[in-house]
Design a protein around this motif. Structure first.
Motif, PDB file in Angstrom:
ATOM      1  N   ASP A 431       0.775  -1.586  -0.210  1.00  0.00           N
ATOM      2  CA  ASP A 431      -0.236  -0.148  -0.312  1.00  0.00           C
ATOM      3  C   ASP A 431       1.023   1.218   0.195  1.00  0.00           C
ATOM      4  O   ASP A 431       0.347   2.407   0.664  1.00  0.00           O
ATOM      5  CB  ASP A 431      -1.038   0.072   1.118  1.00  0.00           C
ATOM      6  N   VAL A 432       2.082   1.401  -0.320  1.00  0.00           N
ATOM      7  CA  VAL A 432       2.783   2.547  -0.098  1.00  0.00           C
ATOM      8  C   VAL A 432       2.199   3.235  -1.649  1.00  0.00           C
ATOM      9  O   VAL A 432       2.167   2.925  -2.786  1.00  0.00           O
ATOM     10  CB  VAL A 432       4.589   2.076  -1.054  1.00  0.00           C
ATOM     11  N   GLY A 433       1.676   4.556  -1.171  1.00  0.00           N
ATOM     12  CA  GLY A 433       2.027   5.702  -2.568  1.00  0.00           C
ATOM     13  C   GLY A 433       1.644   6.608  -2.442  1.00  0.00           C
ATOM     14  O   GLY A 433       2.393   7.552  -1.845  1.00  0.00           O
ATOM     15  N   GLY A 434       0.314   7.023  -1.949  1.00  0.00           N
ATOM     16  CA  GLY A 434      -0.266   8.701  -1.415  1.00  0.00           C
ATOM     17  C   GLY A 434      -1.446   8.444  -1.932  1.00  0.00           C
ATOM     18  O   GLY A 434      -2.733   7.944  -2.173  1.00  0.00           O
ATOM     19  N   LEU A 435      -1.676  10.137  -2.518  1.00  0.00           N
ATOM     20  CA  LEU A 435      -3.546  10.801  -2.701  1.00  0.00           C
ATOM     21  C   LEU A 435      -3.943  10.143  -3.606  1.00  0.00           C
ATOM     22  O   LEU A 435      -3.249   9.511  -4.697  1.00  0.00           O
ATOM     23  CB  LEU A 435      -3.091  12.067  -2.435  1.00  0.00           C
ATOM     24  N   ALA A 436      -5.808  10.007  -3.700  1.00  0.00           N
ATOM     25  CA  ALA A 436      -6.068   9.725  -4.830  1.00  0.00           C
ATOM     26  C   ALA A 436      -5.311  10.855  -5.996  1.00  0.00           C
ATOM     27  O   ALA A 436      -5.423  11.956  -5.318  1.00  0.00           O
ATOM     28  CB  ALA A 436      -7.306   9.919  -4.504  1.00  0.00           C
ATOM     29  N   LEU A 437      -5.434  10.461  -7.411  1.00  0.00           N
ATOM     30  CA  LEU A 437      -4.837  11.532  -8.778  1.00  0.00           C
ATOM     31  C   LEU A 437      -6.069  12.640  -8.656  1.00  0.00           C
ATOM     32  O   LEU A 437      -7.028  12.408  -8.767  1.00  0.00           O
ATOM     33  CB  LEU A 437      -4.803  10.508  -9.465  1.00  0.00           C
ATOM     34  N   GLY A 438      -6.072  14.018  -8.686  1.00  0.00           N
ATOM     35  CA  GLY A 438      -6.574  14.794  -9.461  1.00  0.00           C
ATOM     36  C   GLY A 438      -6.989  16.185  -8.293  1.00  0.00           C
ATOM     37  O   GLY A 438      -7.399  16.493  -7.880  1.00  0.00           O
ATOM     38  N   ILE A 439      -5.779  15.616  -7.314  1.00  0.00           N
ATOM     39  CA  ILE A 439      -6.699  15.930  -5.574  1.00  0.00           C
ATOM     40  C   ILE A 439      -5.735  17.228  -5.326  1.00  0.00           C
ATOM     41  O   ILE A 439      -5.865  18.300  -5.580  1.00  0.00           O
ATOM     42  CB  ILE A 439      -6.942  15.855  -4.701  1.00  0.00           C
ATOM     43  N   TYR A 445       4.695  11.343  -4.709  1.00  0.00           N
ATOM     44  CA  TYR A 445       4.626   9.974  -4.775  1.00  0.00           C
ATOM     45  C   TYR A 445       5.208   9.012  -4.381  1.00  0.00           C
ATOM     46  O   TYR A 445       6.597   8.888  -5.178  1.00  0.00           O
ATOM     47  CB  TYR A 445       3.711   9.070  -6.237  1.00  0.00           C
ATOM     48  N   GLU A 446       5.247   8.231  -3.440  1.00  0.00           N
ATOM     49  CA  GLU A 446       6.772   7.042  -3.044  1.00  0.00           C
ATOM     50  C   GLU A 446       6.081   5.860  -3.866  1.00  0.00           C
ATOM     51  O   GLU A 446       5.129   5.500  -4.137  1.00  0.00           O
ATOM     52  CB  GLU A 446       6.341   6.890  -1.496  1.00  0.00           C
ATOM     53  N   TRP A 447       6.889   4.778  -4.266  1.00  0.00           N
ATOM     54  CA  TRP A 447       7.029   3.837  -4.773  1.00  0.00           C
ATOM     55  C   TRP A 447       7.867   2.712  -4.297  1.00  0.00           C
ATOM     56  O   TRP A 447       8.709   2.970  -3.158  1.00  0.00           O
ATOM     57  CB  TRP A 447       7.516   3.848  -6.152  1.00  0.00           C
TER      58      TRP A 447
END
Length: 529
Positions: A431-439, A445-447
């Protein structure tokens, strides 16, 4: 136009036939023994006089219908029959007046009947004309034009009510100049005349130039409008608008004219409703056709064939809740043999969601092929969606790259359901990453990279699976999903990824049962060989 009786050169015999008048006169003369005759407005006999010894007039009773004199009954000298106990003198003057009123009632009823026939004829003609009009504006213009011609008016206008704003918008006019129409819109709440009309009353304005209820008196003077009649348009209890008719002189509208306008208004209102239904049906059909075309385009964006790779096996399920879905998944092949995998869920439904889905897919594909850094790929897609969408529009997206040798997985989660890794019967959530896209356009973003082993099972889903509800309002949830993944993923390797995906999907279907489904369900399964 059929007018009030007092405005016509109408004869008594135009209303009651001569035979009936003669019978009434002769009966009266026989009963009273007096010379009697029925005469026209000029005093000329209409019937054959029933005379006695003389013909000097003693009494005359006028025959009045709606304040119009159509004739009279004239009483002459008595017949030479002396009174006696068996033949007393009869008080004939009151009797004569009663007879005149009886004839007047006959005339009145005959006029009413004739008016109704004329009214029905006019309404039928109007209905026939309106029925031939399929376009709303054509129908409205026909209504105002025919009103002017049929009722001999100076002009007519029709306004439709905008229920949201309360404004009566001019929809059609006949014989009104552009300068008169420039007086602007009418707010129903500011016009007592239109308030009464919309409430079901028919409002009479004797003189538009002086009536304090009229806002634009000077405009009426310039246009040459004097008397006016206003009635509301309604159908099925719903207010539609108001219909106005104008005369260029002071005019008292007769009951017939009022009744005729009300009848025509009723027909026009019904025709407007039907025309709107037809228009809405045509628009709905056109929209449905466009939606079907858009759905065909969207379905072509979903991979028609799964990738073939010696190190991976793929299985997918895509079940949109309607013709146009907000979910999608995709595979991207790279020159080095790696395989890109994406699953996404766009907020909303229908056409807007499908357009946003297409934008997200396009942005991801274009960036994934030219950029190696997964964080930068996600950042570019995020910025594209932010600038192309409204603040309320966004997408959740999980992007992963499977190495060509089957031993590594790079991944980044943009607010989506985590990737589920089943390894030796245990669940691991990536579950590495971040916010929903477009906000947030500036979000970074992390990967991460995950080593893969033979026998690993990777499962990606949209929230249509975990949020699915049964009839008791209970969610399917992640726990049930994990249980189902363990059950099918731990079975012999002969159970392909495609079969595992279908089994996972059918577990959700069995849980939901016949409860209505409100969200798309998308599922991607990858088995590492």
């Amino acid at each position: 136009m059929v007018e009030h009786a007092k405005h016509l050169a109408m004869q008594l015999t135009d209303v009651v036939d001569l035979e009936t008048l003669q019978s009434l006169q002769d009966g009266f003369a026989r009963l009273t023994g007096l010379s009697t005759s029925i005469r026209d407005t000029e005093g000329r006999p209409i019937t054959r006089p029933h005379e006695s010894n003389g013909d000097v007039t003693r009494f005359e009773a006028p025959i009045m219908v709606q304040e119009a004199r159509l004739g009279s009954i004239v009483l002459g000298d008595p017949i030479a029959v002396p009174p006696s106990p068996d033949n007393p003198t009869i008080p004939v003057t009151g009797f004569l007046q009663d007879l005149a009123e009886t004839i007047a009632q006959l005339c009145h009823h005959a006029l009413q009947h004739r008016s109704r026939v004329d009214e029905l004829a006019v309404v039928y003609e109007m209905s026939s004309l309106l029925a031939k009009r399929t376009k709303l504006q054509d129908l409205l213009d026909t209504a105002t034009r025919q009103l002017v011609e049929t009722m001999g008016l100076r002009a007519a206008s029709l306004r439709l009510l905008d229920e949201e704003s309360g404004v009566l918008k001019m929809a059609s006019v006949a014989n009104l100049s552009p300068s008169y129409l420039d007086k602007g819109q009418i707010l129903a709440l500011d016009s007592p005349i239109d308030q009464d009309a919309l409430a079901g009353k028919t409002v009479y304005i004797e003189d538009l130039r002086t009536d304090p209820r009229v806002h634009h008196q000077q405009k009426a003077r310039e246009e040459g409008l004097v008397s006016c009649l206003v009635t509301g348009l309604s159908s099925g209890g719903k207010r539609i608008g108001a219909l106005r008719i104008y005369m260029d002189h002071r005019h008292t509208f007769t009951p017939f004219e009022v009744s005729l306008l009300q009848a025509i208004a009723s027909q026009v209102a019904a025709a407007i409703v039907h025309a709107r239904f037809r228009r809405d049906a045509v628009e709905a059909e056109q929209l449905e056709r466009q939606v079907r075309l858009a759905a065909d385009v969207q379905r072509r964006m979903i991979p028609s064939r799964l990738p073939t790779n010696s190190h991976y096996q793929f299985g997918c399920v895509y079940e949109p809740a309607s013709n146009l879905g907000g979910d999608f998944y995709d595979f991207i092949g790279f020159e080095n043999g790696d395989t890109g995998l994406v699953i996404a869920d766009v907020v909303g439904k229908g056409v807007p969601a499908s357009l946003l889905m297409a934008s997200a897919r396009s942005a991801l594909r274009s960036n994934a092929r030219r950029v190696e850094d997964i964080s930068e790929i996600m950042r570019s897609v995020n910025r594209r969606l932010h600038f192309d969408t409204l603040p309320s529009e966004f997408a959740t997206l999980f992007y992963a790259e499977l190495s060509h040798n089957g031993r590594a997985l790079k991944h980044c989660n943009g607010g989506h359901e985590p990737l589920i890794l089943l390894r030796r019967g245990e669940i691991i959530e990536l579950d590495v990453g971040g916010l929903a896209l477009g906000i947030d356009p500036d979000f970074r973003y992390e990967w991460a990279e995950q080593a893969l082993e033979s026998g690993d099972l990777l499962v990606l889903v949209t929230d249509g699976m975990t949020e699915a509800l049964n009839y008791d309002g209970e969610r399917y949830g992640r726990e049930r999903l994990h249980t189902s993944i363990k059950q099918y993923g731990s079975i012999t390797a002969d159970l392909t990824a495609e079969l595992i995906a279908k089994q996972l999907f059918w577990d959700v279907r069995r849980f939901v049962g016949l409860a209505p489904r409100s969200d798309d369900i998308t599922l991607v399964v990858v088995r590492v060989k």
